[in-house]
Motif scaffolding. Sequence first.
Motif, short mmCIF file in Angstrom:
data_model
loop_
_atom_site.label_atom_id
_atom_site.label_comp_id
_atom_site.label_asym_id
_atom_site.label_seq_id
_atom_site.Cartn_x
_atom_site.Cartn_y
_atom_site.Cartn_z
N ILE A 1 -16.44 -37.63 26.72
CA ILE A 1 -17.24 -38.84 26.95
C ILE A 1 -17.38 -39.63 25.65
CG2 ILE A 1 -19.54 -39.70 27.63
CD1 ILE A 1 -19.79 -37.00 29.25
N ALA A 2 -17.73 -38.93 24.57
CA ALA A 2 -17.94 -39.59 23.27
C ALA A 2 -17.80 -38.57 22.15
CB ALA A 2 -19.32 -40.24 23.23
N GLN A 3 -17.43 -39.10 20.96
CA GLN A 3 -17.33 -38.25 19.78
C GLN A 3 -17.90 -38.98 18.58
OE1 GLN A 3 -12.99 -37.36 20.02
NE2 GLN A 3 -13.60 -35.21 20.20
N GLU A 4 -18.39 -38.20 17.64
CA GLU A 4 -18.92 -38.77 16.39
C GLU A 4 -18.48 -37.86 15.25
OE1 GLU A 4 -21.44 -41.68 14.35
OE2 GLU A 4 -20.47 -41.64 16.31
N ALA A 5 -17.90 -38.46 14.21
CA ALA A 5 -17.37 -37.69 13.09
C ALA A 5 -18.46 -37.36 12.07
CB ALA A 5 -16.24 -38.45 12.41
N VAL A 6 -18.27 -36.23 11.39
CA VAL A 6 -19.16 -35.80 10.31
C VAL A 6 -18.28 -35.33 9.16
CG1 VAL A 6 -20.88 -34.08 9.59
CG2 VAL A 6 -21.03 -35.10 11.87
N GLU A 7 -18.51 -35.90 7.98
CA GLU A 7 -17.69 -35.52 6.82
C GLU A 7 -18.18 -34.21 6.21
OE1 GLU A 7 -16.90 -38.37 3.74
OE2 GLU A 7 -16.69 -40.01 5.19
N ILE A 8 -17.22 -33.42 5.75
CA ILE A 8 -17.56 -32.19 5.03
C ILE A 8 -17.20 -32.43 3.56
CG2 ILE A 8 -17.06 -29.73 4.73
CD1 ILE A 8 -16.38 -29.58 7.70
N SER A 9 -18.21 -32.37 2.69
CA SER A 9 -17.98 -32.54 1.25
C SER A 9 -17.46 -31.23 0.66
CB SER A 9 -19.27 -32.95 0.55
OG SER A 9 -19.80 -34.12 1.14
N HIS B 1 -28.85 -34.86 17.19
CA HIS B 1 -30.18 -35.25 17.65
C HIS B 1 -30.31 -36.75 17.88
CE1 HIS B 1 -31.80 -31.31 15.68
NE2 HIS B 1 -31.09 -31.09 16.78
N ILE B 2 -29.43 -37.54 17.26
CA ILE B 2 -29.41 -38.99 17.50
C ILE B 2 -28.39 -39.34 18.58
CG2 ILE B 2 -28.89 -41.24 16.44
CD1 ILE B 2 -29.82 -39.87 13.75
N PHE B 3 -27.19 -38.80 18.43
CA PHE B 3 -26.04 -39.23 19.25
C PHE B 3 -26.10 -38.72 20.69
CE2 PHE B 3 -21.32 -39.24 20.11
CZ PHE B 3 -21.14 -40.60 19.96
N TYR B 4 -26.64 -37.53 20.90
CA TYR B 4 -26.70 -36.98 22.26
C TYR B 4 -27.63 -37.82 23.14
CZ TYR B 4 -25.88 -33.02 25.54
OH TYR B 4 -25.47 -32.23 26.60
N PRO B 5 -28.89 -38.08 22.72
CA PRO B 5 -29.74 -38.93 23.56
C PRO B 5 -29.16 -40.33 23.78
CG PRO B 5 -31.07 -37.77 21.95
CD PRO B 5 -29.64 -37.52 21.58
N GLN B 6 -28.53 -40.90 22.74
CA GLN B 6 -27.92 -42.24 22.88
C GLN B 6 -26.84 -42.23 23.95
OE1 GLN B 6 -26.46 -43.23 18.95
NE2 GLN B 6 -28.40 -44.15 18.31
N THR B 7 -26.00 -41.21 23.94
CA THR B 7 -24.91 -41.12 24.90
C THR B 7 -25.45 -40.87 26.31
OG1 THR B 7 -23.46 -40.30 23.15
CG2 THR B 7 -22.72 -39.94 25.41
N GLN C 1 -28.27 -41.90 27.44
CA GLN C 1 -28.81 -43.18 27.90
C GLN C 1 -27.69 -44.07 28.47
OE1 GLN C 1 -31.47 -44.52 28.68
NE2 GLN C 1 -31.46 -46.71 28.30
N LYS C 2 -26.55 -44.12 27.78
CA LYS C 2 -25.42 -44.91 28.27
C LYS C 2 -24.94 -44.38 29.62
CE LYS C 2 -23.78 -46.35 23.73
NZ LYS C 2 -22.84 -46.06 22.65
N LEU C 3 -24.89 -43.06 29.75
CA LEU C 3 -24.45 -42.46 31.02
C LEU C 3 -25.43 -42.77 32.15
CD1 LEU C 3 -23.24 -38.92 29.92
CD2 LEU C 3 -21.84 -40.70 30.93
N LEU D 1 -27.46 -45.33 32.38
CA LEU D 1 -27.35 -46.75 32.72
C LEU D 1 -26.09 -47.03 33.53
CD1 LEU D 1 -28.51 -48.50 29.42
CD2 LEU D 1 -29.76 -48.34 31.58
N ARG D 2 -24.99 -46.39 33.14
CA ARG D 2 -23.72 -46.59 33.86
C ARG D 2 -23.85 -46.11 35.31
NH1 ARG D 2 -19.06 -43.07 31.71
NH2 ARG D 2 -19.73 -43.99 29.77
N GLU D 3 -24.44 -44.94 35.48
CA GLU D 3 -24.64 -44.41 36.84
C GLU D 3 -25.53 -45.34 37.67
OE1 GLU D 3 -23.99 -41.23 38.50
OE2 GLU D 3 -22.35 -41.08 37.09
N TYR D 4 -26.56 -45.86 37.03
CA TYR D 4 -27.50 -46.75 37.73
C TYR D 4 -26.77 -48.02 38.17
CZ TYR D 4 -31.66 -49.60 38.59
OH TYR D 4 -32.62 -50.38 39.16
N GLU D 5 -25.97 -48.58 37.26
CA GLU D 5 -25.22 -49.81 37.58
C GLU D 5 -24.24 -49.58 38.73
OE1 GLU D 5 -23.50 -50.82 33.83
OE2 GLU D 5 -25.41 -51.54 33.02
#
Length: 195
Positions: A150-158, A175-181, A183-185, A187-191
Amino acid sequence: MRRIAIFASGTGSNFQAIVDAIQKGNLQATIALLICDKPEAPVIEKAQKTNIPVFTFSPKEFASKAIFESIICEQLQEAKVDFIVLAGYMRLIGPTLLQAYPNKIINLHPSLLPAFPGKEAIKQAVQAGVKITGITIHYVDEGMDTGPIIAQEAVEISEDDTLFDVERKIHQVEHIFYPQTLQKLCLREYEEEYK
């Protein structure tokens, strides 16, 4: 408003992030139920503090996965659940739940799939020496972290990051990206439902 069930097995940090997002109005959903396969898990206390109904079970008390998943299905139907959200649930979902909720079960995995599926994904990434890892949110199918992404977000390893550092970075993004995604899902289902 979409009704979700969260499946968790541990401390519940992603569970709490979802609760917080709902309370702040960033995620328009209701947590109808927490399902937990470890009756002593700290996530249960988090749910009780926010008056979220909890169903706990011990898998070893059942003769098969099909039996306990059937009982879970009854709980989900009673709670009128639209989506299942896995947040640190450490079991493979079986055919009983997959058939009852096709394309309605969502998982969060701490790597950029298809790299590092399965357990200890963060440790696998650190040991492999990769410079970038991340998180993947995907639909659940019968495989181990093989469902459609559904979605991916990168994280750098120093270079000087320890395993603990990378885990902390991953959790912050989760903790940020999961709730955001989610919410999009929602809304999409609702639409789609009200087209």
